[in-house]
Design a protein around this motif. Structure first.
Motif, PDB file in Angstrom:
ATOM      1  N   THR A   1      -9.093   4.378  -3.307  1.00 51.43           N
ATOM      2  CA  THR A   1      -8.034   5.378  -3.438  1.00 51.43           C
ATOM      3  C   THR A   1      -8.603   6.796  -3.519  1.00 51.43           C
TER       4      THR A   1
ATOM      5  N   GLN B   1      -5.085   8.982   3.155  1.00 54.79           N
ATOM      6  CA  GLN B   1      -5.791   8.383   2.035  1.00 54.79           C
ATOM      7  C   GLN B   1      -4.880   7.396   1.316  1.00 54.79           C
ATOM      8  N   TYR B   2      -5.514   6.366   0.742  1.00 52.79           N
ATOM      9  CA  TYR B   2      -4.775   5.389  -0.042  1.00 52.79           C
ATOM     10  C   TYR B   2      -4.467   5.969  -1.418  1.00 52.79           C
ATOM     11  N   GLU B   3      -3.213   5.840  -1.820  1.00 54.26           N
ATOM     12  CA  GLU B   3      -2.821   6.239  -3.173  1.00 54.26           C
ATOM     13  C   GLU B   3      -2.781   5.032  -4.104  1.00 54.26           C
TER      14      GLU B   3
ATOM     15  N   SER C   1      -5.210  -1.739  -7.509  1.00 54.93           N
ATOM     16  CA  SER C   1      -5.959  -0.493  -7.699  1.00 54.93           C
ATOM     17  C   SER C   1      -5.560   0.222  -8.982  1.00 54.93           C
TER      18      SER C   1
ATOM     19  N   ILE D   1      -3.059   0.372  -3.870  1.00 53.97           N
ATOM     20  CA  ILE D   1      -3.165  -0.871  -3.106  1.00 53.97           C
ATOM     21  C   ILE D   1      -3.030  -2.043  -4.077  1.00 53.97           C
TER      22      ILE D   1
ATOM     23  N   THR E   1       0.834  -1.197   0.000  1.00 49.14           N
ATOM     24  CA  THR E   1       0.000   0.000   0.000  1.00 49.14           C
ATOM     25  C   THR E   1       0.869   1.247   0.000  1.00 49.14           C
TER      26      THR E   1
ATOM     27  N   LEU F   1       0.319   5.304   1.036  1.00 48.40           N
ATOM     28  CA  LEU F   1      -0.601   6.206   1.710  1.00 48.40           C
ATOM     29  C   LEU F   1       0.012   7.590   1.853  1.00 48.40           C
TER      30      LEU F   1
END
Length: 338
Positions: A153, A114-116, A133, A118, A95, A97
């Motif tokens: 994301t 926030q997820y950038e 992702s 995954i 991941t 983040l």
């Protein structure tokens, strides 16, 4: 020996004798100073080797506008035996983040993450699966769940953190769940949909996210510490839907260029009596115990982690319908923060 009777002598023989005695005194003092200098140097070197007893405060000291990037890799190797057969499962998750400090006041920080990106890869007998992702897919099916990861994301989750890393007021997780749910194929069969929703709900809740955010800072000491000093931490964490009790001994191993290295050494286990899970419509009871070891590096200026390298080794069994299946789980977690 000074001749005091010569003080009034017109030849004044006292002066040369005083000079001779002064030279002797200077040589004697020089030896004393030299030995004292050597002794002082030895003391300084000894204190340096012992960490000089300096105390360090390890806590967050952030500013509004601070941004941190994190890369996390989780490698999980599961070995399970059932009916005389051994099955191995490798599950790797990566991941990326971004953490942001929205505001900072008196040691309290309003933040977001926030997820950038995954990515998850699972390898098992007869089947391999990758969920990424980084995709153009817009619909998630039972065999292709890329769209669900993509839906996670770029959606910020807000929370409040104090200077000791305690988390509260988590919000925005419901938006993640909604976004992931919206991309599930409406024509997918109910069993596949149920499995997908179970995966989402086990990891996407305010409570679980709060626990995950606290997992690093729970190792921080609650007082000033010096190199070599240790303290104990008891905690409960939720990993992939499994509740784990952890008891860890943390030691400040070293401080170098404003980076503190903490050593983690502890035990982990499921609660007494195990935990129950729903596995494809069947009730399973999981009992596991093991160890947790590794290191955590922290920037002493701002208190934010620089990186970590932790390994967990668990052994136990899963019981389904009276059948007990021995199981081992080895998990390696490595993070790098910028």
């Amino acid at each position: 020996v000074m001749n005091y009777n010569s003080i009034n002598d017109k030849n004044d023989t006292f002066a040369p004798k005083l000079i001779i005695n002064n030279n002797y005194t200077l040589r004697f003092m020089k030896k004393i100073i030299t030995k004292a200098s050597i002794l002082s140097l030895g003391i300084i070197m000894l204190l340096s080797a012992c960490g000089s007893g300096q105390k360090y405060t390890i806590e967050y000291n952030l500013n509004a506008g601070d941004t941190f990037k994190q890369k996390m890799d989780v490698e999980m190797a599961i070995t399970q035996k059932a009916m005389g057969q051994e099955m191995k499962i490798d599950n790797n998750t990566s991941t990326e983040l971004t953490y942001k400090v929205i505001s900072a006041e008196n040691g309290t920080y309003n933040m977001s993450f926030q997820y950038e990106a995954i990515k998850n890869e699972t390898k098992m007998p007869m089947m391999n699966m990758t969920i990424d992702s980084n995709t153009t897919d817009t619909i998630a099916t039972g065999s292709n769940m890329n769209a669900m990861f993509k839906a996670m994301t770029n959606l910020p989750v807000s929370y409040t953190m104090d200077k000791n890393g305690k988390i509260s007021n988590v919000s925005g997780v419901d938006k993640l769940v909604e976004s992931m749910t919206n991309v599930i194929d409406p024509e997918i069969d109910e069993m596949a949909k149920g499995m997908m929703m179970q995966m989402v709900e086990s990891q996407a809740s305010d409570e679980v996210v709060g626990q995950l955010l606290e997992r690093t800072s729970e190792f921080y000491p609650t007082k000033e510490v010096s190199v070599g000093e240790s303290w104990n931490v008891d905690s409960k964490v939720n990993t992939n839907g499994i509740s784990i009790n952890a008891n860890s001994k943390i030691t400040l191993k070293s401080v170098d260029a404003d980076v503190a290295t903490l050593e983690v050494d502890g035990t982990i286990s499921t609660p007494e009596g195990g935990i129950t899970q729903n596995m494809q419509g069947m009730t399973a009871t999981v009992n596991m115990t093991g160890t947790q070891k590794g290191t955590l590096k922290i920037n002493l200026k701002n208190g934010f982690p620089v990186g970590s390298d932790i390994e967990q080794n668990l052994e136990g069994e899963t019981e389904v319908m009276g059948m007990k299946m021995p199981m081992t789980v080895v998990t390696k977690v490595k993070t790098v923060n910028e």
